[in-house]
Design an enzyme around this catalytic site. Structure first.
Site, short mmCIF file in Angstrom:
data_model
loop_
_atom_site.label_atom_id
_atom_site.label_comp_id
_atom_site.label_asym_id
_atom_site.label_seq_id
_atom_site.Cartn_x
_atom_site.Cartn_y
_atom_site.Cartn_z
N GLY A 69 0.85 -1.19 0.00
CA GLY A 69 0.00 0.00 0.00
C GLY A 69 0.88 1.24 0.00
O GLY A 69 2.06 1.17 0.38
N HIS A 165 -1.82 6.83 7.73
CA HIS A 165 -0.95 7.76 7.01
C HIS A 165 -1.68 9.06 6.67
O HIS A 165 -1.13 10.15 6.87
CB HIS A 165 -0.44 7.13 5.71
CG HIS A 165 0.84 6.37 5.85
ND1 HIS A 165 2.00 6.95 6.35
CD2 HIS A 165 1.17 5.09 5.56
CE1 HIS A 165 2.97 6.06 6.35
NE2 HIS A 165 2.49 4.91 5.88
#
Length: 222
Positions: A69, A165
């Site tokens: 990812g 994130h």
């Protein structure tokens, strides 16, 4: 059971690399300590060619760095967006992107899995991080249409990690001070090896496709 899900929906077949990667450019991956990784990202409000190009770049950069990812702020772009190509614990592959992701709060009683986790922005370090064994993320696709993606096991970990994130958090923030120091020591010891491997893969892709030109040092950091 289907073996591949794209954008949360089952498909009969999907190429080894998402087609988006064939249109992308390799971008430099940001590294722990850079400001863009440590503050919440902005909501995406404009859907169009620029956003689609960013999705393409994220896919290609993720593949070159051997990631599962990659979030937009990991290539220095302050937007709530990530891409993924990840297997769950049953070997089912999940591929897609999520714009403006929101992770549902885990239901009470969800089992926590304390397993090894790494990050392309902390190159070379792997630490045990507890995560719920199931995750549901709601958001949009690059056209602005709603999307819901559900994952279990390792894919749930990926969804939670990438949503962290865009909130301005990295997995080191979930560790104790001692564990964080350990992770940074691992990174210092392995960083150059990781960068060399990424550079070699970027060069191999460039030769194979004849057009992949990095927009900066090839995948430096993550």
């Amino acid at each position: 059971m289907p073996r591949v899900f794209v954008q949360g929906s089952p498909v009969g077949h999907h190429p080894r690399h998402a087609p988006e990667a064939g249109r992308g450019r390799i971008r430099r991956i940001t590294e722990v300590g850079e400001e863009v990784l440590h503050k919440p990202c902005r909501d995406v409000t404009e859907f169009g060619p620029d956003l689609a190009a960013l999705v393409d770049d994220l896919f290609l950069t993720m593949y070159v760095a051997d990631g599962a990812g990659l979030a937009a702020n990991q290539v220095g772009v302050d937007l709530r967006l990530f891409v993924y190509d990840c297997l769950d614990d049953d070997g089912v592959r999940h591929v897609g992107h999520i714009v403006n992701p929101v992770l549902e709060a885990p239901s009470s009683g969800r089992r926590l899995l304390d397993e090894g986790e790494g990050c392309l922005s902390v190159p070379g370090a792997v630490m045990d991080v507890p995560r719920p064994d199931r995750a549901v993320v709601r958001g949009q696709d690059r056209d602005g249409d709603p999307v819901v993606v559900e994952g279990t096991g390792y894919f749930a970990r990926c969804l939670a990690h990438e949503t962290d994130h865009v909130q301005g958090h990295i997995y080191l923030d979930r560790l104790s001070k001692r564990e964080k120091k350990d992770a940074l020591r691992q990174m210092a010891a392995r960083r150059d090896e990781v960068y060399a491997r990424r550079a070699a893969k970027a060069e191999a892709l460039s030769r194979a496709q004849g057009r992949l030109t990095p927009s900066g040092p090839p995948c430096s950091g993550r």
